[in-house]
Design a protein around this motif. Structure first.
Motif, PDB file in Angstrom:
ATOM      1  N   SER A   1       0.796  -1.228   0.000  1.00  0.00           N
ATOM      2  CA  SER A   1       0.000   0.000   0.000  1.00  0.00           C
ATOM      3  C   SER A   1       0.826   1.275   0.000  1.00  0.00           C
ATOM      4  O   SER A   1       0.513   2.225  -0.721  1.00  0.00           O
ATOM      5  CB  SER A   1      -0.941   0.011   1.212  1.00  0.00           C
ATOM      6  OG  SER A   1      -0.201  -0.005   2.418  1.00  0.00           O
ATOM      7  N   LYS A   2       1.900   1.327   0.793  1.00  0.00           N
ATOM      8  CA  LYS A   2       2.614   2.588   0.968  1.00  0.00           C
ATOM      9  C   LYS A   2       3.718   2.779  -0.078  1.00  0.00           C
ATOM     10  O   LYS A   2       3.751   3.792  -0.771  1.00  0.00           O
ATOM     11  CB  LYS A   2       3.213   2.645   2.384  1.00  0.00           C
ATOM     12  CG  LYS A   2       2.179   2.482   3.495  1.00  0.00           C
ATOM     13  CD  LYS A   2       1.076   3.515   3.398  1.00  0.00           C
ATOM     14  CE  LYS A   2       0.131   3.487   4.587  1.00  0.00           C
ATOM     15  NZ  LYS A   2      -0.697   2.268   4.665  1.00  0.00           N
ATOM     16  N   ARG A   3       4.623   1.827  -0.200  1.00  0.00           N
ATOM     17  CA  ARG A   3       5.723   2.006  -1.145  1.00  0.00           C
ATOM     18  C   ARG A   3       5.227   2.063  -2.588  1.00  0.00           C
ATOM     19  O   ARG A   3       5.735   2.840  -3.403  1.00  0.00           O
ATOM     20  CB  ARG A   3       6.743   0.875  -1.002  1.00  0.00           C
ATOM     21  CG  ARG A   3       8.002   1.136  -1.813  1.00  0.00           C
ATOM     22  CD  ARG A   3       8.957  -0.022  -1.833  1.00  0.00           C
ATOM     23  NE  ARG A   3      10.250   0.382  -2.383  1.00  0.00           N
ATOM     24  CZ  ARG A   3      11.183  -0.450  -2.826  1.00  0.00           C
ATOM     25  NH1 ARG A   3      10.968  -1.756  -2.764  1.00  0.00           N
ATOM     26  NH2 ARG A   3      12.322  -0.004  -3.304  1.00  0.00           N
ATOM     27  N   PHE A   4       4.226   1.250  -2.900  1.00  0.00           N
ATOM     28  CA  PHE A   4       3.746   1.174  -4.275  1.00  0.00           C
ATOM     29  C   PHE A   4       2.506   2.042  -4.513  1.00  0.00           C
ATOM     30  O   PHE A   4       1.944   2.039  -5.611  1.00  0.00           O
ATOM     31  CB  PHE A   4       3.460  -0.283  -4.640  1.00  0.00           C
ATOM     32  CG  PHE A   4       4.702  -1.154  -4.601  1.00  0.00           C
ATOM     33  CD1 PHE A   4       5.517  -1.281  -5.708  1.00  0.00           C
ATOM     34  CD2 PHE A   4       5.063  -1.814  -3.426  1.00  0.00           C
ATOM     35  CE1 PHE A   4       6.662  -2.071  -5.663  1.00  0.00           C
ATOM     36  CE2 PHE A   4       6.208  -2.602  -3.374  1.00  0.00           C
ATOM     37  CZ  PHE A   4       7.019  -2.731  -4.493  1.00  0.00           C
ATOM     38  N   LEU A   5       2.056   2.743  -3.469  1.00  0.00           N
ATOM     39  CA  LEU A   5       0.978   3.741  -3.577  1.00  0.00           C
ATOM     40  C   LEU A   5      -0.340   3.146  -4.062  1.00  0.00           C
ATOM     41  O   LEU A   5      -1.060   3.741  -4.862  1.00  0.00           O
ATOM     42  CB  LEU A   5       1.407   4.883  -4.517  1.00  0.00           C
ATOM     43  CG  LEU A   5       2.736   5.563  -4.181  1.00  0.00           C
ATOM     44  CD1 LEU A   5       3.057   6.661  -5.200  1.00  0.00           C
ATOM     45  CD2 LEU A   5       2.740   6.126  -2.774  1.00  0.00           C
ATOM     46  N   VAL A   6      -0.677   1.938  -3.564  1.00  0.00           N
ATOM     47  CA  VAL A   6      -1.930   1.280  -3.961  1.00  0.00           C
ATOM     48  C   VAL A   6      -2.667   0.766  -2.711  1.00  0.00           C
ATOM     49  O   VAL A   6      -2.917  -0.436  -2.591  1.00  0.00           O
ATOM     50  CB  VAL A   6      -1.680   0.134  -4.966  1.00  0.00           C
ATOM     51  CG1 VAL A   6      -1.346   0.696  -6.339  1.00  0.00           C
ATOM     52  CG2 VAL A   6      -0.555  -0.783  -4.484  1.00  0.00           C
TER      53      VAL A   6
ATOM     54  N   LYS B   1       9.108  -6.950  -8.379  1.00  0.00           N
ATOM     55  CA  LYS B   1      10.399  -7.085  -9.067  1.00  0.00           C
ATOM     56  C   LYS B   1      10.624  -6.060 -10.168  1.00  0.00           C
ATOM     57  O   LYS B   1      11.772  -5.731 -10.481  1.00  0.00           O
ATOM     58  CB  LYS B   1      10.525  -8.490  -9.666  1.00  0.00           C
ATOM     59  CG  LYS B   1      10.573  -9.615  -8.637  1.00  0.00           C
ATOM     60  CD  LYS B   1      10.610 -10.976  -9.325  1.00  0.00           C
ATOM     61  CE  LYS B   1      10.575 -12.117  -8.314  1.00  0.00           C
ATOM     62  NZ  LYS B   1      10.532 -13.441  -8.978  1.00  0.00           N
ATOM     63  N   SER B   2       9.551  -5.555 -10.767  1.00  0.00           N
ATOM     64  CA  SER B   2       9.720  -4.781 -12.002  1.00  0.00           C
ATOM     65  C   SER B   2       9.405  -3.299 -11.878  1.00  0.00           C
ATOM     66  O   SER B   2       9.582  -2.559 -12.854  1.00  0.00           O
ATOM     67  CB  SER B   2       8.836  -5.382 -13.112  1.00  0.00           C
ATOM     68  OG  SER B   2       9.163  -6.746 -13.320  1.00  0.00           O
ATOM     69  N   THR B   3       8.908  -2.854 -10.727  1.00  0.00           N
ATOM     70  CA  THR B   3       8.656  -1.422 -10.570  1.00  0.00           C
ATOM     71  C   THR B   3       9.984  -0.681 -10.586  1.00  0.00           C
ATOM     72  O   THR B   3      10.898  -1.015  -9.826  1.00  0.00           O
ATOM     73  CB  THR B   3       7.917  -1.134  -9.247  1.00  0.00           C
ATOM     74  OG1 THR B   3       6.705  -1.891  -9.221  1.00  0.00           O
ATOM     75  CG2 THR B   3       7.595   0.349  -9.122  1.00  0.00           C
ATOM     76  N   PRO B   4      10.151   0.322 -11.451  1.00  0.00           N
ATOM     77  CA  PRO B   4      11.451   0.990 -11.576  1.00  0.00           C
ATOM     78  C   PRO B   4      11.828   1.759 -10.305  1.00  0.00           C
ATOM     79  O   PRO B   4      10.973   2.369  -9.651  1.00  0.00           O
ATOM     80  CB  PRO B   4      11.256   1.944 -12.758  1.00  0.00           C
ATOM     81  CG  PRO B   4       9.785   2.131 -12.879  1.00  0.00           C
ATOM     82  CD  PRO B   4       9.154   0.861 -12.406  1.00  0.00           C
ATOM     83  N   GLN B   5      13.095   1.713  -9.963  1.00  0.00           N
ATOM     84  CA  GLN B   5      13.601   2.419  -8.793  1.00  0.00           C
ATOM     85  C   GLN B   5      13.338   3.920  -8.878  1.00  0.00           C
ATOM     86  O   GLN B   5      13.143   4.594  -7.857  1.00  0.00           O
ATOM     87  CB  GLN B   5      15.103   2.159  -8.639  1.00  0.00           C
ATOM     88  CG  GLN B   5      15.738   2.787  -7.395  1.00  0.00           C
ATOM     89  CD  GLN B   5      15.166   2.240  -6.100  1.00  0.00           C
ATOM     90  OE1 GLN B   5      14.888   1.053  -6.000  1.00  0.00           O
ATOM     91  NE2 GLN B   5      14.965   3.113  -5.126  1.00  0.00           N
ATOM     92  N   SER B   6      13.301   4.455 -10.096  1.00  0.00           N
ATOM     93  CA  SER B   6      13.069   5.892 -10.266  1.00  0.00           C
ATOM     94  C   SER B   6      11.723   6.324  -9.695  1.00  0.00           C
ATOM     95  O   SER B   6      11.580   7.450  -9.195  1.00  0.00           O
ATOM     96  CB  SER B   6      13.145   6.268 -11.746  1.00  0.00           C
ATOM     97  OG  SER B   6      12.182   5.545 -12.498  1.00  0.00           O
ATOM     98  N   SER B   7      10.724   5.441  -9.758  1.00  0.00           N
ATOM     99  CA  SER B   7       9.413   5.760  -9.186  1.00  0.00           C
ATOM    100  C   SER B   7       9.505   5.909  -7.677  1.00  0.00           C
ATOM    101  O   SER B   7       8.955   6.852  -7.096  1.00  0.00           O
ATOM    102  CB  SER B   7       8.409   4.659  -9.552  1.00  0.00           C
ATOM    103  OG  SER B   7       7.159   4.887  -8.945  1.00  0.00           O
TER     104      SER B   7
ATOM    105  N   ARG C   1       2.592  15.725 -11.231  1.00  0.00           N
ATOM    106  CA  ARG C   1       1.994  14.622 -10.505  1.00  0.00           C
ATOM    107  C   ARG C   1       2.931  13.425 -10.481  1.00  0.00           C
ATOM    108  O   ARG C   1       3.810  13.291 -11.319  1.00  0.00           O
ATOM    109  CB  ARG C   1       0.668  14.203 -11.145  1.00  0.00           C
ATOM    110  CG  ARG C   1      -0.424  15.272 -11.022  1.00  0.00           C
ATOM    111  CD  ARG C   1      -1.708  14.773 -11.656  1.00  0.00           C
ATOM    112  NE  ARG C   1      -2.762  15.752 -11.535  1.00  0.00           N
ATOM    113  CZ  ARG C   1      -3.556  15.864 -10.479  1.00  0.00           C
ATOM    114  NH1 ARG C   1      -3.396  15.044  -9.462  1.00  0.00           N
ATOM    115  NH2 ARG C   1      -4.494  16.767 -10.434  1.00  0.00           N
ATOM    116  N   LEU C   2       2.677  12.529  -9.506  1.00  0.00           N
ATOM    117  CA  LEU C   2       3.418  11.284  -9.481  1.00  0.00           C
ATOM    118  C   LEU C   2       3.129  10.481 -10.736  1.00  0.00           C
ATOM    119  O   LEU C   2       2.002  10.488 -11.229  1.00  0.00           O
ATOM    120  CB  LEU C   2       3.015  10.448  -8.255  1.00  0.00           C
ATOM    121  CG  LEU C   2       3.436  10.995  -6.903  1.00  0.00           C
ATOM    122  CD1 LEU C   2       2.806  10.148  -5.799  1.00  0.00           C
ATOM    123  CD2 LEU C   2       4.944  10.960  -6.764  1.00  0.00           C
ATOM    124  N   PRO C   3       4.149   9.776 -11.252  1.00  0.00           N
ATOM    125  CA  PRO C   3       3.892   8.958 -12.457  1.00  0.00           C
ATOM    126  C   PRO C   3       2.958   7.811 -12.119  1.00  0.00           C
ATOM    127  O   PRO C   3       2.889   7.361 -10.987  1.00  0.00           O
ATOM    128  CB  PRO C   3       5.287   8.450 -12.832  1.00  0.00           C
ATOM    129  CG  PRO C   3       6.098   8.522 -11.568  1.00  0.00           C
ATOM    130  CD  PRO C   3       5.537   9.667 -10.793  1.00  0.00           C
TER     131      PRO C   3
END
Length: 375
Positions: free
Chosen positions: A164-169, A217-223, A373-375
């Protein structure tokens, strides 16, 4: 199985080794907390919870007939645990201790040395740890998060977290419990019990479970970097602006999405409590801050750090004007303060904002400055 393996790999990559058998998926972090409290404590026993702390800990425990006892966090010491007070709260009926780092509502992040201090207490009294680490990756201001499971060699650690928090969902409701038990203190029956408890409901959405390996595994570190930079910049801005407001003392956070602010209620005689203060702030200036009585910490309020920058600046201006109207002190200081006036207060805030904007560097900061805005 693939989703649980993905969580085990994700945890192991952060220094807390886990296998697929150690992972139980849940409907968000809240259900993870409920399952572990149910597993470890019986009605009439107690668990230790932080003060200030997330009120759901009490809600869940009390609904099961389990008592909660507070151990204090120290605002003057970066919200570290008062170890002596924690020890004083332990008795023969203490079944577990909940630790939250990075913390809601404080934003405190424990050093490795402090994590070891807490583990040593739990080892001495043979008490398992429930580590609420849902904000584990929201860390800034040159701090580092140390998972309790990466440090503990002897004390069982039940780590609860979610996407929920790191991935904003937060609405996707997928969390987990990871049983870390290097010393073999947790029996096979207890592990089976934990799995059985999950069967009281249908569990997390199967579609989200299917997507979980790619999410982890695939969420980019830049996000992640962009989000963390945004929160860090906002925390510094809030801290600087509110530090210049008479009667308020912000405690600078190092993680999570929040900042606690101490109210000098002696100099706001109109208000008897943080609840009255925040109610009037909302009524007069349309700025909503949560009174910290909600977190069992009267005399403070909590600010959320992920609001847009322009709204954050305006909120600070309104808070300053509110405090100017209601702040009272001795005659000399009162006279000096009245001479300052509304224009000067706003001028100080504008100056601070200008300085903050001019020290920002890097792509992430420039994007925040432009209110993208956040991507």
């Amino acid at each position: 199985m693939e989703a649980r393996q993905a969580v085990a790999d994700y945890s192991t990559s952060m220094g807390a080794p886990a296998s697929v058998q150690d992972v139980v998926l849940t409907s968000g972090c809240s259900q993870a907390l409920e399952l572990v409290i149910t597993l470890l404590a019986n009605p009439g026993q107690n668990i230790l919870v932080p003060r200030p702390g997330f009120p759901l800990y009490q809600t869940l425990a009390h609904s099961m007939g389990i008592e909660t006892k507070f151990y204090d966090l120290q605002p003057e010491n970066g919200w570290k645990v008062d170890i002596g007070h924690m020890i004083s709260q332990i008795d023969g009926e203490t079944a577990a201790i909940i630790i939250n780092s990075p913390s809601n509502p404080c934003g405190g992040v424990f050093s490795r040395e402090h994590v070891q201090e807490i583990i040593d207490v739990c080892d001495m009294y043979r008490i398992p740890i429930i580590a609420d680490e849902v904000y584990e990756h929201v860390v800034y201001n040159d701090k580092e998060h140390y998972p309790f499971a990466s440090v503990s060699e002897t004390v069982p650690v039940f780590t609860v977290s979610s996407i929920s928090k790191r991935f904003l969902v937060p609405g996707w409701r997928l969390g987990w419990v990871i049983v870390h038990d290097r010393a073999g203190a947790i029996t096979d029956d207890m592990r089976r019990c934990l799995t059985s408890l999950t069967q009281r409901t249908l569990g997390p959405c199967s579609i989200v479970q299917g997507a979980l390996p790619d999410i982890l595994k695939s969420t980019p570190q830049s996000s992640f970097d962009f989000t963390t930079q945004l929160v860090q910049n906002n925390s510094r801005m809030f801290y600087k602006l509110i530090s210049g407001t008479k009667g308020l003392k912000p405690i600078e956070p190092a993680g999570a999405l929040y900042m606690m602010v101490k109210i000098d209620l002696d100099n706001f005689p109109t208000f008897k409590s943080d609840i009255e203060f925040t109610e009037s702030l909302m009524s007069e200036e349309s700025v909503f801050c949560l009174p910290a009585s909600c977190f069992s910490m009267p005399g403070f309020f909590r600010i959320v750090l992920c609001v847009p920058k322009d709204k954050a600046i305006e909120a600070c201006e309104r808070i300053a004007l509110f405090c100017q109207r209601h702040y009272q002190c001795d005659d000399h200081l009162t006279t000096s303060f009245k001479k300052t006036g509304k224009v000067a207060i706003l001028s100080r805030i504008t100056s601070s904002v200008y300085l903050l904007n001019n020290v920002q560097t890097g792509e992430g900061n420039s994007r925040i400055a432009n209110n993208q805005r956040l991507p």
